[in-house]
Enzyme design. Structure first.
Site, PDB file in Angstrom:
ATOM      1  N   PHE A 152      -9.800  -1.327   1.081  1.00  0.00           N
ATOM      2  CA  PHE A 152     -10.467  -0.024   1.054  1.00  0.00           C
ATOM      3  C   PHE A 152     -11.602  -0.015   0.033  1.00  0.00           C
ATOM      4  O   PHE A 152     -12.642   0.591   0.257  1.00  0.00           O
ATOM      5  CB  PHE A 152      -9.439   1.063   0.736  1.00  0.00           C
TER       6      PHE A 152
ATOM      7  N   HIS B 221      -2.727  13.356  -2.190  1.00  0.00           N
ATOM      8  CA  HIS B 221      -2.711  12.302  -1.175  1.00  0.00           C
ATOM      9  C   HIS B 221      -2.425  10.929  -1.783  1.00  0.00           C
ATOM     10  O   HIS B 221      -1.666  10.145  -1.210  1.00  0.00           O
ATOM     11  CB  HIS B 221      -4.049  12.278  -0.409  1.00  0.00           C
TER      12      HIS B 221
END
Length: 172
Positions: free
Chosen positions: A25, A95
């Site tokens: 990522f 999150h």
């Protein structure tokens, strides 16, 4: 924080085959993580394959897919261990906590259920700077520690004879 320690040593009759599952990522972090892991695997001449997934939450599923594939492809090379690589950086919501807790839980569930040797190199950091420090092989080298943990667990599996005899044909 200086956490340097001498490299771990391992003893294998034959070099193990390891699957690295990466979630790149953050490309700069991922490159450092992969460098660190490859350095550790090179010390034991381990062979490896790399699976790439979109994010840390997908890493446990990719490992499960790899295990299940042995039911359908008898010539697929069996991995003796797995190394999970990813990076989760705290954001403005919860999150990051969900992703870090669930990916860790998924890896632990797989390790216990299937007696897998898994090194968890998923970094959970507050800032990008902290992530770079932890990922860097010349600094904290957390990915290298995850690779060493995986290899140590492979050794333990060998001790308890939990590894099947090699029955595969290596694909090139």
């Amino acid at each position: 924080m200086d956490t340097k320690r001498p490299p771990a040593t391992f003893s294998f009759e034959e070099p193990p085959h390891i699957t690295i599952v990466e979630a790149p990522f953050y490309p700069d972090i991922a490159a450092l993580q992969m460098q660190a892991v490859k350095e550790v695997l090179a010390r034991v001449n381990a062979s490896f394959e790399i699976l790439t997934v979109p994010g840390a939450l997908e890493i446990p599923a990719a490992i499960a897919f790899s295990i299940r594939s042995l039911d359908f492809d008898p010539v697929r090379r069996r991995s003796e261990g797995f190394i999970a690589l990813g990076c989760i950086i705290k954001g403005g919501t919860h999150h990051d906590e969900i992703v870090s807790f669930e990916s860790a839980r998924g890896l632990q569930d797989l390790a216990v259920r299937y007696a897998l040797a898994i090194g968890n190199g998923i970094l959970t950091c507050n800032t990008m700077e902290q992530a770079l420090e932890r990922a860097d092989p010349a600094r904290e080298n957390r990915p290298g520690a995850a690779a060493e943990a995986c290899l140590r667990m492979v050794e333990l599996k060998h001790k308890f004879r939990l590894l099947p005899k090699r029955r595969w044909i290596a694909k090139k």
